[in-house]
Design a protein around this motif. Structure first.
Motif, mmCIF file in Angstrom:
data_model
loop_
_atom_site.group_PDB
_atom_site.id
_atom_site.type_symbol
_atom_site.label_atom_id
_atom_site.label_comp_id
_atom_site.label_asym_id
_atom_site.label_seq_id
_atom_site.Cartn_x
_atom_site.Cartn_y
_atom_site.Cartn_z
ATOM 1 N N GLU A 172 -47.721 18.305 -72.643
ATOM 2 C CA GLU A 172 -46.839 18.871 -73.661
ATOM 3 C C GLU A 172 -46.417 20.290 -73.273
ATOM 4 O OE1 GLU A 172 -45.598 17.412 -76.295
ATOM 5 O OE2 GLU A 172 -46.600 15.515 -75.867
ATOM 6 N N VAL A 173 -47.379 21.069 -72.763
ATOM 7 C CA VAL A 173 -47.048 22.432 -72.322
ATOM 8 C C VAL A 173 -46.048 22.385 -71.161
ATOM 9 C CG1 VAL A 173 -47.984 24.536 -71.280
ATOM 10 C CG2 VAL A 173 -49.220 23.399 -73.123
ATOM 11 N N THR A 174 -46.239 21.432 -70.253
ATOM 12 C CA THR A 174 -45.318 21.304 -69.114
ATOM 13 C C THR A 174 -43.914 20.960 -69.591
ATOM 14 O OG1 THR A 174 -47.161 20.536 -67.739
ATOM 15 C CG2 THR A 174 -44.936 20.139 -66.916
ATOM 16 N N ARG A 175 -43.812 20.053 -70.564
ATOM 17 C CA ARG A 175 -42.490 19.717 -71.113
ATOM 18 C C ARG A 175 -41.841 20.941 -71.767
ATOM 19 N NH1 ARG A 175 -45.608 15.241 -72.604
ATOM 20 N NH2 ARG A 175 -45.041 13.320 -71.488
ATOM 21 N N ALA A 176 -42.661 21.694 -72.516
ATOM 22 C CA ALA A 176 -42.125 22.912 -73.136
ATOM 23 C C ALA A 176 -41.700 23.923 -72.070
ATOM 24 C CB ALA A 176 -43.169 23.534 -74.063
ATOM 25 N N PHE A 177 -42.481 24.010 -70.987
ATOM 26 C CA PHE A 177 -42.135 24.923 -69.894
ATOM 27 C C PHE A 177 -40.818 24.516 -69.245
ATOM 28 C CE2 PHE A 177 -42.296 26.182 -65.409
ATOM 29 C CZ PHE A 177 -42.582 27.537 -65.524
ATOM 30 N N ASN A 178 -40.661 23.217 -68.988
ATOM 31 C CA ASN A 178 -39.413 22.736 -68.393
ATOM 32 C C ASN A 178 -38.232 22.963 -69.329
ATOM 33 O OD1 ASN A 178 -40.676 21.884 -66.050
ATOM 34 N ND2 ASN A 178 -41.078 19.829 -66.822
ATOM 35 N N ALA A 179 -38.469 22.795 -70.641
ATOM 36 C CA ALA A 179 -37.397 23.072 -71.600
ATOM 37 C C ALA A 179 -37.021 24.550 -71.567
ATOM 38 C CB ALA A 179 -37.846 22.663 -73.002
ATOM 39 N N MET A 180 -38.049 25.412 -71.420
ATOM 40 C CA MET A 180 -37.766 26.840 -71.313
ATOM 41 C C MET A 180 -36.960 27.140 -70.046
ATOM 42 S SD MET A 180 -40.460 29.982 -70.788
ATOM 43 C CE MET A 180 -40.662 29.487 -69.071
ATOM 44 N N ILE A 181 -37.290 26.459 -68.945
ATOM 45 C CA ILE A 181 -36.556 26.655 -67.692
ATOM 46 C C ILE A 181 -35.092 26.253 -67.879
ATOM 47 C CG2 ILE A 181 -36.355 25.915 -65.289
ATOM 48 C CD1 ILE A 181 -38.691 27.777 -65.862
ATOM 49 N N LEU B 110 -48.003 24.554 -63.062
ATOM 50 C CA LEU B 110 -47.421 25.481 -64.031
ATOM 51 C C LEU B 110 -47.480 26.915 -63.519
ATOM 52 C CD1 LEU B 110 -48.754 24.102 -67.444
ATOM 53 C CD2 LEU B 110 -46.368 24.272 -66.747
ATOM 54 N N GLN B 111 -48.593 27.267 -62.892
ATOM 55 C CA GLN B 111 -48.722 28.614 -62.337
ATOM 56 C C GLN B 111 -47.671 28.857 -61.254
ATOM 57 O OE1 GLN B 111 -52.319 29.355 -60.087
ATOM 58 N NE2 GLN B 111 -52.423 31.467 -60.763
ATOM 59 N N THR B 112 -47.467 27.853 -60.394
ATOM 60 C CA THR B 112 -46.446 27.984 -59.348
ATOM 61 C C THR B 112 -45.061 28.115 -59.968
ATOM 62 O OG1 THR B 112 -47.816 26.646 -57.864
ATOM 63 C CG2 THR B 112 -45.487 26.898 -57.289
ATOM 64 N N GLY B 113 -44.800 27.299 -61.003
ATOM 65 C CA GLY B 113 -43.509 27.387 -61.681
ATOM 66 C C GLY B 113 -43.302 28.741 -62.333
ATOM 67 N N ALA B 114 -44.376 29.296 -62.949
ATOM 68 C CA ALA B 114 -44.266 30.610 -63.582
ATOM 69 C C ALA B 114 -43.968 31.693 -62.548
ATOM 70 C CB ALA B 114 -45.556 30.934 -64.340
ATOM 71 N N ARG B 115 -44.601 31.581 -61.369
ATOM 72 C CA ARG B 115 -44.314 32.551 -60.310
ATOM 73 C C ARG B 115 -42.868 32.430 -59.837
ATOM 74 N NH1 ARG B 115 -49.867 31.758 -56.709
ATOM 75 N NH2 ARG B 115 -51.245 32.965 -58.093
#
Length: 567
Positions: free
Chosen positions: A255-264, A228-233
């Motif tokens: 769940e946070v990763t899924r939400a992060f991917n949805a945000m992407i 997640l940190q790498t994805g945020a960078r």
């Protein structure tokens, strides 16, 4: 939402329970080993040592009986016989009591001792003590017979011999007990050492297993976080295509990763919208619209720098080229000339035929720099013009009769209304006000003075030391009562040659005498400027006005040149 059994809290709880179980196993193992040692020590203390002391006392009493028998053989007097008889009875009674005590100790040990080795040893001692009791009873009987008055030598020798037999049997039992006590002591010590080693091993193993479990689970928890940190960078760097994070867990991090991917995905959709509509509307405006910014949709009065440019002789160029070729040429021209505007934080408002309208306004640019950036964009467009000329043959597919593209620019700084204007069907983010009209007229005024870029006085003052410019004239355009002081934008600060600076000085002197109606002095100064640069069109225009001053200029001359209705 992650289920209870897949949640991070359950994983941490599982690690804690696992470590607790390992420690419990270690504690039970340690307790078991300690209990074994305790049982051996208990047997040693409560049975074996008392039994050894008892058998030692038995041996002592048998020794006394032997001494009594020996005494009878040597002293047969009546008084001695009576004394020995009493001693024999007493010694026999003591010996029988000790043997009974030994038997009880063995029976007590068999009943209470739970270790197999101790039970086997006590079971082996039991018949030996019984045999010793039997032999001791015979010894007691023979000793009593030997102490009688009429005892024969044979009876006395029999008593003595029986005493020796009992003594040997007693020695054997004592030796066996002593050996077993030594073995028990050694075994207890070994068991105690083994228990200590086992405790250390179990605790070490529990610690190692616990650390391994903690490491495995912590790695399982931290790896998704690192992803997640790498994805945020990647998102912060604008690399949305590389920001997707694989979902490897089903807990809260998953769940946070899924939400992060949805945000992407949402950001990628917005980027596509920006990329698509950014070709029609400035990308910064699109971004604010997507973010729901009301500052874009609501009208607001602000100070802005307005930019207008127009191609010189566009009608002739349009007649010379086929429609498709003309579109290709204009697309290439607009791309080349819009890039400096966007590079210097300007907003391209619209393309009107061959004209470009742009403006600089907060919050898209700092208010203190908007005029300077507008001037920088205009000068960079001029620098890009030569490169565009070299590309024109490739763009239109001609090597002969290639049209030479040139343009004129007007820049005005003043108060306008900026906002989203239009109908419910179509809207445009634009600037409205007199400054917009003045910028359009100022672009046209370039025709009169032969200049390429004209700016007004507020723009000149706002740009300050960042630019080099000369005042050209004070004019009054149609429909505007207030005179407009105009300047030719020449270069960035320090970009003028010495000859060009001398030209500007001569022109400034001529303009001073021109406004003071000192025509002769003005003509001298303008001629001096033309001597420096015969192609300087503003000096030529002002020299012609000076020559025709009395016939053209009004008698109430105030230094303001009034433009005709049609420029």
């Amino acid at each position: 939402m992650a289920s209870l059994f897949r949640s991070i809290s359950f994983k941490i709880f599982g690690i804690s329970v696992g470590l607790l179980l390992i420690m419990l196993v270690a504690a039970f193992g340690s307790a078991f080993a300690s209990e074994q040692v305790h049982r051996q020590l208990q047997t040693f203390e409560q049975v074996m040592l008392p039994l050894a002391r008892t058998m030692a006392n038995v041996e002592l009493e048998v020794q006394k009986q032997k001494v009594t028998a020996d005494f009878l053989l040597e002293t047969p007097e009546e008084e001695a016989v009576t004394t020995c008889l009493g001693q024999a009875k007493t010694q026999g009674a003591r010996t029988r009591d000790l043997l009974q005590r030994a038997t009880k100790l063995i029976q007590q040990g068999l009943a209470n001792v739970q270790t197999e080795q101790n039970q086997m040893a006590l079971a082996r001692f039991s018949p030996m003590v019984d045999e010793l009791s039997y032999q001791e009873r015979r010894l007691a009987a023979l000793t009593l017979e030997a102490c009688a008055r009429d005892a024969t030598v044979t009876e006395m020798e029999a008593a003595k011999s029986q005493a020796d037999d009992v003594m040997r049997l007693s020695d054997k039992i004592v030796l066996e007990i002593t050996s077993f006590v030594a073995w028990s002591s050694r075994s207890a010590r070994e068991n105690q050492e083994f228990a200590a080693q086992a405790n250390t091993g179990l605790i070490g193993s529990a610690t190692l297993v616990g650390l391994m479990l903690a490491w495995v689970v912590s790695r399982g928890l931290t790896r998704p976080i690192v992803r997640l940190q790498t994805g945020a960078r990647a998102v912060s760097a604008g690399m949305l295509s590389e920001a997707h994070v694989p979902v490897t867990t089903r807990d809260e991090i998953g769940e946070v990763t899924r939400a992060f991917n949805a945000m992407i995905l949402d950001l990628q959709d917005k980027e596509k919208i920006k990329e698509t509509f950014g070709q029609y509307v400035d990308p910064r405006i699109v971004a604010r619209l997507l973010d729901g910014g009301q500052s874009v949709t609501e009208g607001k009065k602000q100070v802005a720098s307005i930019f207008f440019s127009d191609i010189v002789g566009f009608s002739g160029v349009a007649e010379q080229l086929a429609p498709g070729t003309l579109v290709n040429l204009m697309n290439a021209y607009f791309s080349a000339m819009s890039d400096p505007i966007q590079k210097h934080s300007g907003i391209v408002d619209k393309y009107i035929g061959d004209a470009i309208m742009a403006f600089w306004v907060p919050p898209f640019v700092e208010a203190q720099r908007q005029a300077e950036l507008a001037c920088r964009a205009a000068l960079e467009q001029i620098d890009n013009l030569d490169a565009f000329h070299r590309q024109t043959p490739d763009i239109i597919g001609l090597r002969r009769d290639v049209p030479l593209i040139d343009f004129r620019i007007g820049i005005v700084t003043g108060e306008v209304v900026v906002g989203s204007v239009g109908s419910e069907i179509a809207r445009s983010f634009t600037a409205m006000g007199d400054c917009v009209n003045q910028a359009s007229r100022l672009e046209t005024v370039n025709k009169i003075y032969g200049t390429r870029v004209l700016i007004d006085h507020p723009t000149r003052c706002a740009a300050g030391d960042a630019i080099e410019a000369r005042e050209v004239d004070l004019i009054r355009v149609p429909g505007v009562s207030v005179p407009l002081r105009i300047y030719e934008l020449a270069a960035l600060k320090g970009g003028l040659s010495s000859s060009r600076q001398q030209l500007f000085t001569c022109y400034e002197e001529g303009l001073h005498w021109y406004r003071a109606a000192r025509w002769d002095q003005a003509a001298v100064a303008f001629n001096a400027a033309l001597n420096i640069d015969p192609q300087d069109k503003p000096s030529r225009v002002m020299l012609e006005r000076t020559a025709n001053a009395q016939a053209v200029l009004p008698s109430d001359w105030d230094g303001v040149w009034v433009m005709s209705a049609k420029l």
